[in-house]
Design a protein around this motif. Structure first.
Motif, PDB file in Angstrom:
ATOM      1  N   ARG A 129      41.612   0.969 113.422  1.00  0.00           N
ATOM      2  CA  ARG A 129      40.786  -0.083 112.829  1.00  0.00           C
ATOM      3  C   ARG A 129      39.680   0.522 111.963  1.00  0.00           C
ATOM      4  NH1 ARG A 129      42.598  -4.823 114.350  1.00  0.00           N
ATOM      5  NH2 ARG A 129      40.938  -5.895 113.208  1.00  0.00           N
ATOM      6  N   MET A 130      40.029   1.561 111.216  1.00  0.00           N
ATOM      7  CA  MET A 130      39.114   2.190 110.271  1.00  0.00           C
ATOM      8  C   MET A 130      39.753   2.199 108.883  1.00  0.00           C
ATOM      9  SD  MET A 130      37.285   5.327 112.329  1.00  0.00           S
ATOM     10  CE  MET A 130      38.811   6.263 112.571  1.00  0.00           C
ATOM     11  N   ILE A 131      38.932   1.928 107.889  1.00  0.00           N
ATOM     12  CA  ILE A 131      39.368   1.911 106.494  1.00  0.00           C
ATOM     13  C   ILE A 131      38.578   2.973 105.735  1.00  0.00           C
ATOM     14  CG2 ILE A 131      39.630   0.523 104.393  1.00  0.00           C
ATOM     15  CD1 ILE A 131      41.299  -0.444 106.738  1.00  0.00           C
ATOM     16  N   GLY A 132      39.251   3.729 104.899  1.00  0.00           N
ATOM     17  CA  GLY A 132      38.574   4.700 104.051  1.00  0.00           C
ATOM     18  C   GLY A 132      38.203   4.076 102.717  1.00  0.00           C
ATOM     19  N   LEU A 133      36.995   4.370 102.239  1.00  0.00           N
ATOM     20  CA  LEU A 133      36.515   3.856 100.954  1.00  0.00           C
ATOM     21  C   LEU A 133      36.065   5.033 100.098  1.00  0.00           C
ATOM     22  CD1 LEU A 133      35.621   1.526  99.063  1.00  0.00           C
ATOM     23  CD2 LEU A 133      33.421   1.531 100.281  1.00  0.00           C
ATOM     24  N   ILE A 134      36.639   5.156  98.921  1.00  0.00           N
ATOM     25  CA  ILE A 134      36.266   6.217  97.983  1.00  0.00           C
ATOM     26  C   ILE A 134      35.531   5.580  96.814  1.00  0.00           C
ATOM     27  CG2 ILE A 134      37.091   8.039  96.456  1.00  0.00           C
ATOM     28  CD1 ILE A 134      39.533   8.346  98.227  1.00  0.00           C
ATOM     29  N   THR A 135      34.300   6.037  96.583  1.00  0.00           N
ATOM     30  CA  THR A 135      33.500   5.552  95.463  1.00  0.00           C
ATOM     31  C   THR A 135      32.996   6.746  94.657  1.00  0.00           C
ATOM     32  OG1 THR A 135      31.317   5.609  96.521  1.00  0.00           O
ATOM     33  CG2 THR A 135      32.715   3.691  96.969  1.00  0.00           C
ATOM     34  N   THR A 136      32.433   6.438  93.495  1.00  0.00           N
ATOM     35  CA  THR A 136      31.896   7.505  92.660  1.00  0.00           C
ATOM     36  C   THR A 136      30.472   7.877  93.060  1.00  0.00           C
ATOM     37  OG1 THR A 136      31.071   5.912  91.043  1.00  0.00           O
ATOM     38  CG2 THR A 136      33.288   6.797  90.694  1.00  0.00           C
ATOM     39  N   GLN A 141      40.938  11.449 109.250  1.00  0.00           N
ATOM     40  CA  GLN A 141      40.054  10.677 110.129  1.00  0.00           C
ATOM     41  C   GLN A 141      40.765   9.440 110.697  1.00  0.00           C
ATOM     42  OE1 GLN A 141      36.893  11.770 110.857  1.00  0.00           O
ATOM     43  NE2 GLN A 141      37.501  13.559 109.669  1.00  0.00           N
ATOM     44  N   ASN A 142      42.081   9.379 110.491  1.00  0.00           N
ATOM     45  CA  ASN A 142      42.927   8.313 111.051  1.00  0.00           C
ATOM     46  C   ASN A 142      42.637   6.931 110.460  1.00  0.00           C
ATOM     47  OD1 ASN A 142      44.333  10.083 112.839  1.00  0.00           O
ATOM     48  ND2 ASN A 142      42.604   9.974 114.249  1.00  0.00           N
ATOM     49  N   VAL A 143      42.271   6.879 109.188  1.00  0.00           N
ATOM     50  CA  VAL A 143      42.101   5.573 108.567  1.00  0.00           C
ATOM     51  C   VAL A 143      43.461   4.907 108.399  1.00  0.00           C
ATOM     52  CG1 VAL A 143      40.000   6.271 107.365  1.00  0.00           C
ATOM     53  CG2 VAL A 143      42.209   6.509 106.212  1.00  0.00           C
ATOM     54  N   GLU A 144      43.458   3.580 108.408  1.00  0.00           N
ATOM     55  CA  GLU A 144      44.710   2.836 108.273  1.00  0.00           C
ATOM     56  C   GLU A 144      45.039   2.510 106.824  1.00  0.00           C
ATOM     57  OE1 GLU A 144      45.488  -0.357 110.991  1.00  0.00           O
ATOM     58  OE2 GLU A 144      43.906   0.313 112.337  1.00  0.00           O
ATOM     59  N   ALA A 145      44.050   2.561 105.951  1.00  0.00           N
ATOM     60  CA  ALA A 145      44.251   2.298 104.527  1.00  0.00           C
ATOM     61  C   ALA A 145      43.084   2.919 103.767  1.00  0.00           C
ATOM     62  CB  ALA A 145      44.337   0.798 104.247  1.00  0.00           C
ATOM     63  N   ILE A 146      43.259   3.084 102.465  1.00  0.00           N
ATOM     64  CA  ILE A 146      42.210   3.642 101.607  1.00  0.00           C
ATOM     65  C   ILE A 146      41.981   2.694 100.438  1.00  0.00           C
ATOM     66  CG2 ILE A 146      41.652   5.516  99.997  1.00  0.00           C
ATOM     67  CD1 ILE A 146      43.091   7.421 101.869  1.00  0.00           C
ATOM     68  N   VAL A 147      40.715   2.462 100.125  1.00  0.00           N
ATOM     69  CA  VAL A 147      40.334   1.622  98.990  1.00  0.00           C
ATOM     70  C   VAL A 147      39.582   2.486  97.977  1.00  0.00           C
ATOM     71  CG1 VAL A 147      38.921  -0.328  98.241  1.00  0.00           C
ATOM     72  CG2 VAL A 147      40.225  -0.474 100.375  1.00  0.00           C
ATOM     73  N   LEU A 148      39.943   2.333  96.710  1.00  0.00           N
ATOM     74  CA  LEU A 148      39.293   3.069  95.624  1.00  0.00           C
ATOM     75  C   LEU A 148      38.396   2.129  94.822  1.00  0.00           C
ATOM     76  CD1 LEU A 148      42.244   5.108  94.049  1.00  0.00           C
ATOM     77  CD2 LEU A 148      40.346   6.047  95.345  1.00  0.00           C
ATOM     78  N   ILE A 149      37.128   2.492  94.677  1.00  0.00           N
ATOM     79  CA  ILE A 149      36.241   1.800  93.735  1.00  0.00           C
ATOM     80  C   ILE A 149      35.785   2.846  92.725  1.00  0.00           C
ATOM     81  CG2 ILE A 149      34.181   0.406  93.402  1.00  0.00           C
ATOM     82  CD1 ILE A 149      34.317  -0.465  96.257  1.00  0.00           C
ATOM     83  N   VAL A 150      36.611   3.081  91.735  1.00  0.00           N
ATOM     84  CA  VAL A 150      36.313   4.068  90.702  1.00  0.00           C
ATOM     85  C   VAL A 150      36.726   3.487  89.363  1.00  0.00           C
ATOM     86  CG1 VAL A 150      36.547   6.075  92.221  1.00  0.00           C
ATOM     87  CG2 VAL A 150      38.548   5.219  91.012  1.00  0.00           C
ATOM     88  N   GLN A 151      36.013   3.850  88.317  1.00  0.00           N
ATOM     89  CA  GLN A 151      36.350   3.361  86.982  1.00  0.00           C
ATOM     90  C   GLN A 151      37.199   4.351  86.194  1.00  0.00           C
ATOM     91  OE1 GLN A 151      33.190   1.888  84.562  1.00  0.00           O
ATOM     92  NE2 GLN A 151      32.208   0.761  86.215  1.00  0.00           N
ATOM     93  N   GLN A 152      37.145   5.611  86.576  1.00  0.00           N
ATOM     94  CA  GLN A 152      37.826   6.629  85.780  1.00  0.00           C
ATOM     95  C   GLN A 152      39.348   6.501  85.903  1.00  0.00           C
ATOM     96  OE1 GLN A 152      35.336   7.049  87.796  1.00  0.00           O
ATOM     97  NE2 GLN A 152      33.743   8.338  86.885  1.00  0.00           N
ATOM     98  N   ARG A 153      39.994   6.465  84.772  1.00  0.00           N
ATOM     99  CA  ARG A 153      41.437   6.304  84.723  1.00  0.00           C
ATOM    100  C   ARG A 153      42.164   7.437  85.436  1.00  0.00           C
ATOM    101  NH1 ARG A 153      41.312   5.852  79.753  1.00  0.00           N
ATOM    102  NH2 ARG A 153      41.171   3.579  79.647  1.00  0.00           N
ATOM    103  N   SER A 154      41.735   8.666  85.204  1.00  0.00           N
ATOM    104  CA  SER A 154      42.422   9.818  85.792  1.00  0.00           C
ATOM    105  C   SER A 154      42.281   9.844  87.307  1.00  0.00           C
ATOM    106  CB  SER A 154      41.864  11.120  85.200  1.00  0.00           C
ATOM    107  OG  SER A 154      40.481  11.248  85.482  1.00  0.00           O
ATOM    108  N   ALA A 155      41.173   9.306  87.823  1.00  0.00           N
ATOM    109  CA  ALA A 155      40.970   9.302  89.273  1.00  0.00           C
ATOM    110  C   ALA A 155      41.978   8.405  89.956  1.00  0.00           C
ATOM    111  CB  ALA A 155      39.552   8.850  89.596  1.00  0.00           C
TER     112      ALA A 155
END
Length: 376
Positions: free
Chosen positions: A68-75, A123-137
């Motif tokens: 029940r953990m979600i990974g969040l990647i931001t800039t 870290q055993n996350v169940e999903a990952i969410v990306l909040i990034v604007q860069q196209r290459s990322a």
């Protein structure tokens, strides 16, 4: 013993004894599993509240095989839009009883995003969410098997199959349509960074609207989202002769307006200005800024709803496909736009410091004009 001590010392067996059920039943209630009678569930929930029991995440993961953990990647950006989206994503996750582990990146290139994603998976996350604007990322995770679903908040289809976004294209069209309706024919653009997907969609909307009205598009000036870059381009535009400028975000619009004022030009009487985002400060600019409002609250919530749907959570909304527009945009008309001094060829909007909200263009306009547009 303090109340905090009691909460730390309570166990699942204490809850079971107080509720008069087995510890397996308590586990089923904690993990929202079926086959628990409503009355029994209520007794267990009351016992949890009374004992202030906090279940161990490790124990829960062992029982359910879920973290029940979600990974969040931001800039790690301090910009209003990404920050607001992340905040409301976190709130929606908490309401759904998920924890969020955030990886903030100073430089969101493909290598850094992959490294952050791999760390989150460990870290055993169940999903990952990306909040990034860069196209290459975003492209960096395309075709990269992490073993967990990835949801990208991205204006372009550049990688992960699951995607949500706001209608940047339609918002830009609404901004330019407004300026054309006021009578402007020479409408310049201060664009965002070329690597930004949002900036590209706003540029495409500007170009599409000008083309639809039969107007010539001049070479955009490219900024970096900061007031300083808007100010630098404003000094150029002050001697340019344009009567209107569409700016890809409100911060650059602020810098532009400062440069125009220093050059002795009045906004909106000499130059009309439209921004994008509707940051909280926009209505306090001098004059108040006409801008395109984005629903960052809904965007954050829709991102978490997409996660829940991908994970197959009971009660989550079914998705017909893997990508959806979270919301459209609204043009907020304030005091920074007016007909050009020479007079308006089209219907004019009221000037002054008042505010009017006009529905923005939607993806239907995008579909009508996409075939005629070239990416700026």
């Amino acid at each position: 013993m303090t109340e905090d001590d009691k909460a730390r010392s309570a166990t699942i067996f204490d809850v079971a004894r107080l509720a008069g059920v087995s510890h397996q039943t308590v586990s089923r209630v904690l993990n929202d599993m079926p086959n628990v009678r409503p009355g029994t569930r209520l007794r267990v929930e009351d016992a949890i509240k009374q004992l202030r029991y906090v279940p161990s995440p490790a124990a829960r993961a062992m029982v359910t095989r879920r973290s029940r953990m979600i990974g969040l990647i931001t800039t790690g950006s301090a910009d209003f839009g990404p920050g607001s989206t992340a905040l409301h994503f976190n709130e929606t996750a908490r309401d759904a009883r998920y924890a969020v582990i955030t990886a903030g990146l100073l430089e969101a290139n493909a290598a850094n995003v992959r490294a952050a994603a791999e760390l989150l998976v460990r870290q055993n996350v169940e999903a990952i969410v990306l909040i990034v604007q860069q196209r290459s990322a975003v492209e960096g995770l395309g075709g990269f098997d992490l073993g967990v679903p990835v949801v990208a908040i991205a204006s372009e289809d550049r990688g992960p199959a699951h995607r949500v976004w706001l209608d940047q294209y339609g918002g830009a069209r609404a901004a330019v349509d407004h300026l054309v309706a006021l009578g402007h024919r020479d409408i310049r653009l201060i664009a965002g960074p070329s690597e930004s997907m949002d900036a590209a969609e706003r540029s495409r909307g500007w170009f599409g609207a000008l083309a639809a009205h039969g107007l010539v598009s001049r070479e955009p000036l490219v900024g970096d989202w900061t007031p300083a870059s808007g100010y630098a381009h404003g000094r150029t535009l002050a001697a340019d002769g344009a009567t209107a400028v569409f700016v890809a975000n409100d911060q650059m619009a602020l810098g532009l307006m400062r440069a125009l004022a220093e050059a002795g030009l009045s906004v909106p009487h000499d130059v009309s200005v439209v921004g994008f985002d509707d940051i909280p400060e926009a209505e306090y600019f001098a004059p108040p800024l006409t801008t395109v409002r984005q629903d960052f609250v809904r965007l954050g919530r829709e991102a978490m709803e997409a996660v829940l749907a991908v994970l197959g959570e009971p009660g989550s909304a079914e998705r017909a496909d893997d990508a959806r527009v979270a919301a459209g945009t609204e043009l907020v008309v304030r005091g920074s736009t007016a007909p050009p001094r020479a007079g308006a060829a089209g219907p004019a909007a009221a000037g002054g410091g008042g505010t009017a909200v006009v529905a923005g263009q939607t993806t239907s306009a995008d579909e009508q004009d996409r075939s005629t547009q070239a990416r700026v």
